[in-house]
Motif scaffolding. Sequence first.
Motif, PDB file in Angstrom:
ATOM      1  N   GLY A   1       0.908  -1.181   0.014  1.00 37.17           N
ATOM      2  CA  GLY A   1       0.131  -0.261   0.155  1.00 37.17           C
ATOM      3  C   GLY A   1       0.895   1.251   0.155  1.00 37.17           C
ATOM      4  N   VAL A   2       0.092   2.362   0.347  1.00 36.17           N
ATOM      5  CA  VAL A   2       1.061   3.713   0.637  1.00 36.17           C
ATOM      6  C   VAL A   2       1.901   3.808   1.851  1.00 36.17           C
ATOM      7  CG1 VAL A   2       0.500   6.308   0.594  1.00 36.17           C
ATOM      8  CG2 VAL A   2      -0.896   4.655  -0.823  1.00 36.17           C
ATOM      9  N   ASN A   3       3.148   3.954   1.820  1.00 36.53           N
ATOM     10  CA  ASN A   3       3.884   4.448   3.006  1.00 36.53           C
ATOM     11  C   ASN A   3       4.519   5.801   2.635  1.00 36.53           C
ATOM     12  OD1 ASN A   3       5.971   4.271   0.998  1.00 36.53           O
ATOM     13  ND2 ASN A   3       6.424   2.106   1.688  1.00 36.53           N
ATOM     14  N   GLU A   4       5.027   6.211   3.898  1.00 36.47           N
ATOM     15  CA  GLU A   4       5.707   7.317   4.112  1.00 36.47           C
ATOM     16  C   GLU A   4       6.583   7.925   3.160  1.00 36.47           C
ATOM     17  OE1 GLU A   4       5.834  11.099   5.176  1.00 36.47           O
ATOM     18  OE2 GLU A   4       4.384   9.896   6.172  1.00 36.47           O
ATOM     19  N   ASN A   5       7.609   7.053   2.575  1.00 39.48           N
ATOM     20  CA  ASN A   5       8.693   6.999   1.490  1.00 39.48           C
ATOM     21  C   ASN A   5       8.079   7.267   0.129  1.00 39.48           C
ATOM     22  OD1 ASN A   5      11.229   7.069   0.484  1.00 39.48           O
ATOM     23  ND2 ASN A   5      11.076   4.840   0.040  1.00 39.48           N
ATOM     24  N   MET A   6       6.903   6.529  -0.138  1.00 38.99           N
ATOM     25  CA  MET A   6       6.253   6.604  -1.255  1.00 38.99           C
ATOM     26  C   MET A   6       5.505   8.029  -1.570  1.00 38.99           C
ATOM     27  SD  MET A   6       3.109   4.506  -3.080  1.00 38.99           S
ATOM     28  CE  MET A   6       4.136   2.969  -3.291  1.00 38.99           C
ATOM     29  N   ASN A   7       5.111   8.713  -0.163  1.00 37.34           N
ATOM     30  CA  ASN A   7       4.608   9.946  -0.207  1.00 37.34           C
ATOM     31  C   ASN A   7       5.342  10.908  -0.601  1.00 37.34           C
ATOM     32  OD1 ASN A   7       1.730   9.561   0.163  1.00 37.34           O
ATOM     33  ND2 ASN A   7       1.678   9.369   2.251  1.00 37.34           N
ATOM     34  N   GLU A   8       6.676  10.751   0.049  1.00 40.11           N
ATOM     35  CA  GLU A   8       7.604  11.796  -0.083  1.00 40.11           C
ATOM     36  C   GLU A   8       8.191  11.972  -1.723  1.00 40.11           C
ATOM     37  OE1 GLU A   8      10.712  11.002   2.636  1.00 40.11           O
ATOM     38  OE2 GLU A   8       9.590  11.149   4.266  1.00 40.11           O
ATOM     39  N   GLN A   9       8.400  10.648  -2.237  1.00 37.79           N
ATOM     40  CA  GLN A   9       8.938  10.629  -3.711  1.00 37.79           C
ATOM     41  C   GLN A   9       7.706  11.162  -4.498  1.00 37.79           C
ATOM     42  OE1 GLN A   9       9.946   6.515  -4.379  1.00 37.79           O
ATOM     43  NE2 GLN A   9      11.633   6.584  -3.331  1.00 37.79           N
ATOM     44  N   ILE A  10       6.606  10.867  -4.280  1.00 38.05           N
ATOM     45  CA  ILE A  10       5.453  11.422  -5.378  1.00 38.05           C
ATOM     46  C   ILE A  10       5.412  12.809  -4.842  1.00 38.05           C
ATOM     47  CG2 ILE A  10       2.861  11.373  -5.717  1.00 38.05           C
ATOM     48  CD1 ILE A  10       3.059   8.231  -5.109  1.00 38.05           C
ATOM     49  N   ALA A  11       5.425  13.361  -3.945  1.00 38.81           N
ATOM     50  CA  ALA A  11       5.501  14.782  -3.701  1.00 38.81           C
ATOM     51  C   ALA A  11       6.786  15.545  -4.327  1.00 38.81           C
ATOM     52  CB  ALA A  11       5.769  15.317  -2.122  1.00 38.81           C
ATOM     53  N   ASP A  12       7.912  14.863  -4.458  1.00 38.87           N
ATOM     54  CA  ASP A  12       8.914  15.554  -5.218  1.00 38.87           C
ATOM     55  C   ASP A  12       8.604  15.327  -6.724  1.00 38.87           C
ATOM     56  OD1 ASP A  12      10.303  15.970  -2.788  1.00 38.87           O
ATOM     57  OD2 ASP A  12      11.583  14.013  -3.141  1.00 38.87           O
ATOM     58  N   ALA A  13       8.052  14.440  -7.020  1.00 41.18           N
ATOM     59  CA  ALA A  13       7.777  14.268  -8.459  1.00 41.18           C
ATOM     60  C   ALA A  13       6.848  15.108  -9.032  1.00 41.18           C
ATOM     61  CB  ALA A  13       7.247  12.871  -9.040  1.00 41.18           C
ATOM     62  N   LEU A  14       5.831  15.370  -8.069  1.00 41.90           N
ATOM     63  CA  LEU A  14       4.782  16.440  -8.367  1.00 41.90           C
ATOM     64  C   LEU A  14       5.267  17.788  -8.276  1.00 41.90           C
ATOM     65  CD1 LEU A  14       1.652  15.013  -6.251  1.00 41.90           C
ATOM     66  CD2 LEU A  14       1.637  15.774  -8.596  1.00 41.90           C
ATOM     67  N   GLU A  15       6.113  17.983  -7.546  1.00 39.66           N
ATOM     68  CA  GLU A  15       7.157  19.624  -7.690  1.00 39.66           C
ATOM     69  C   GLU A  15       7.455  19.818  -8.886  1.00 39.66           C
ATOM     70  OE1 GLU A  15       8.102  23.338  -6.898  1.00 39.66           O
ATOM     71  OE2 GLU A  15       6.544  22.096  -5.551  1.00 39.66           O
ATOM     72  N   LYS A  16       8.047  18.834  -9.595  1.00 43.02           N
ATOM     73  CA  LYS A  16       8.743  18.808 -10.921  1.00 43.02           C
ATOM     74  C   LYS A  16       7.895  18.648 -12.060  1.00 43.02           C
ATOM     75  CE  LYS A  16      13.176  18.129  -9.679  1.00 43.02           C
ATOM     76  NZ  LYS A  16      13.724  19.376  -9.197  1.00 43.02           N
ATOM     77  N   ARG A  17       6.801  18.144 -11.875  1.00 39.15           N
ATOM     78  CA  ARG A  17       5.829  17.580 -13.159  1.00 39.15           C
ATOM     79  C   ARG A  17       4.498  18.286 -12.997  1.00 39.15           C
ATOM     80  NH1 ARG A  17       7.010  12.280 -15.777  1.00 39.15           N
ATOM     81  NH2 ARG A  17       9.176  11.865 -15.200  1.00 39.15           N
ATOM     82  N   GLU A  18       4.108  18.643 -11.806  1.00 37.67           N
ATOM     83  CA  GLU A  18       2.880  19.050 -11.622  1.00 37.67           C
ATOM     84  C   GLU A  18       1.543  17.981 -11.774  1.00 37.67           C
ATOM     85  OE1 GLU A  18       2.209  23.672 -11.615  1.00 37.67           O
ATOM     86  OE2 GLU A  18       2.545  22.905 -13.699  1.00 37.67           O
ATOM     87  N   LEU A  19       1.711  17.225 -12.793  1.00 35.62           N
ATOM     88  CA  LEU A  19       0.617  16.138 -12.979  1.00 35.62           C
ATOM     89  C   LEU A  19       1.259  14.984 -13.156  1.00 35.62           C
ATOM     90  CD1 LEU A  19      -2.448  16.275 -13.750  1.00 35.62           C
ATOM     91  CD2 LEU A  19      -1.758  16.360 -16.099  1.00 35.62           C
ATOM     92  N   LEU A  20       0.673  13.806 -12.570  1.00 29.63           N
ATOM     93  CA  LEU A  20       1.357  12.549 -12.840  1.00 29.63           C
ATOM     94  C   LEU A  20       0.227  11.371 -12.729  1.00 29.63           C
ATOM     95  CD1 LEU A  20       1.965  10.971  -9.887  1.00 29.63           C
ATOM     96  CD2 LEU A  20       3.700  12.756 -10.038  1.00 29.63           C
ATOM     97  N   LYS A  21       0.586  10.274 -13.101  1.00 30.80           N
ATOM     98  CA  LYS A  21      -0.253   9.184 -12.939  1.00 30.80           C
ATOM     99  C   LYS A  21       0.609   7.953 -12.139  1.00 30.80           C
ATOM    100  CE  LYS A  21      -2.888   8.475 -17.305  1.00 30.80           C
ATOM    101  NZ  LYS A  21      -3.078   7.615 -18.469  1.00 30.80           N
ATOM    102  N   VAL A  22      -0.377   7.282 -11.263  1.00 30.77           N
ATOM    103  CA  VAL A  22      -0.102   6.515 -10.540  1.00 30.77           C
ATOM    104  C   VAL A  22      -0.771   5.081 -10.498  1.00 30.77           C
ATOM    105  CG1 VAL A  22       0.322   5.694  -7.775  1.00 30.77           C
ATOM    106  CG2 VAL A  22       0.532   8.059  -8.617  1.00 30.77           C
ATOM    107  N   SER A  23      -0.137   4.001 -10.769  1.00 28.02           N
ATOM    108  CA  SER A  23      -0.710   2.673 -11.053  1.00 28.02           C
ATOM    109  C   SER A  23      -1.079   1.947  -9.844  1.00 28.02           C
ATOM    110  CB  SER A  23       0.078   1.959 -12.203  1.00 28.02           C
ATOM    111  OG  SER A  23      -0.332   0.660 -12.404  1.00 28.02           O
ATOM    112  N   ILE A  24      -2.093   1.204  -9.709  1.00 27.88           N
ATOM    113  CA  ILE A  24      -2.443   0.376  -8.540  1.00 27.88           C
ATOM    114  C   ILE A  24      -2.169  -0.844  -9.131  1.00 27.88           C
ATOM    115  CG2 ILE A  24      -4.184  -0.399  -6.748  1.00 27.88           C
ATOM    116  CD1 ILE A  24      -5.129   2.460  -6.990  1.00 27.88           C
ATOM    117  N   LEU A  25      -1.354  -1.825  -8.675  1.00 27.84           N
ATOM    118  CA  LEU A  25      -1.209  -3.147  -8.849  1.00 27.84           C
ATOM    119  C   LEU A  25      -2.226  -4.133  -8.516  1.00 27.84           C
ATOM    120  CD1 LEU A  25       2.440  -3.610  -8.303  1.00 27.84           C
ATOM    121  CD2 LEU A  25       1.577  -2.911 -10.356  1.00 27.84           C
ATOM    122  N   GLN A  26      -2.554  -5.279  -9.339  1.00 28.25           N
ATOM    123  CA  GLN A  26      -3.665  -6.317  -8.894  1.00 28.25           C
ATOM    124  C   GLN A  26      -3.525  -6.843  -7.431  1.00 28.25           C
ATOM    125  OE1 GLN A  26      -6.358  -6.894 -10.716  1.00 28.25           O
ATOM    126  NE2 GLN A  26      -5.662  -5.566 -12.330  1.00 28.25           N
TER     127      GLN A  26
END
Length: 96
Positions: free
Chosen positions: A27-52
Amino acid sequence: MLTGKQKRFLRAKANQLKPIFQVGKIGVNENMNEQIADALEKRELLKVSILQNCLEDKTVVAEQLAEGTGAEVVQIIGNNIVLYKESKDNKHIVLP
């Protein structure tokens, strides 16, 4: 809060994007939140895939990601979540 017109605009832009993060069994953990926040700062818009093998519901995952990163959920389609957060330094998307 995004208006309907802004969400429609962002969905059109996100149509060409490929998911750059995947949420798996743990699921979602703190490390993933930090990485996605950094990517959002660079890109503003992104997609996240949820595995089966993800044990949580996709709406719950979307809420956790939005809360953890301070982003807005633009769309949940299939097993993909589209997130938007306005960048402070790298602003390149102008909302209508």
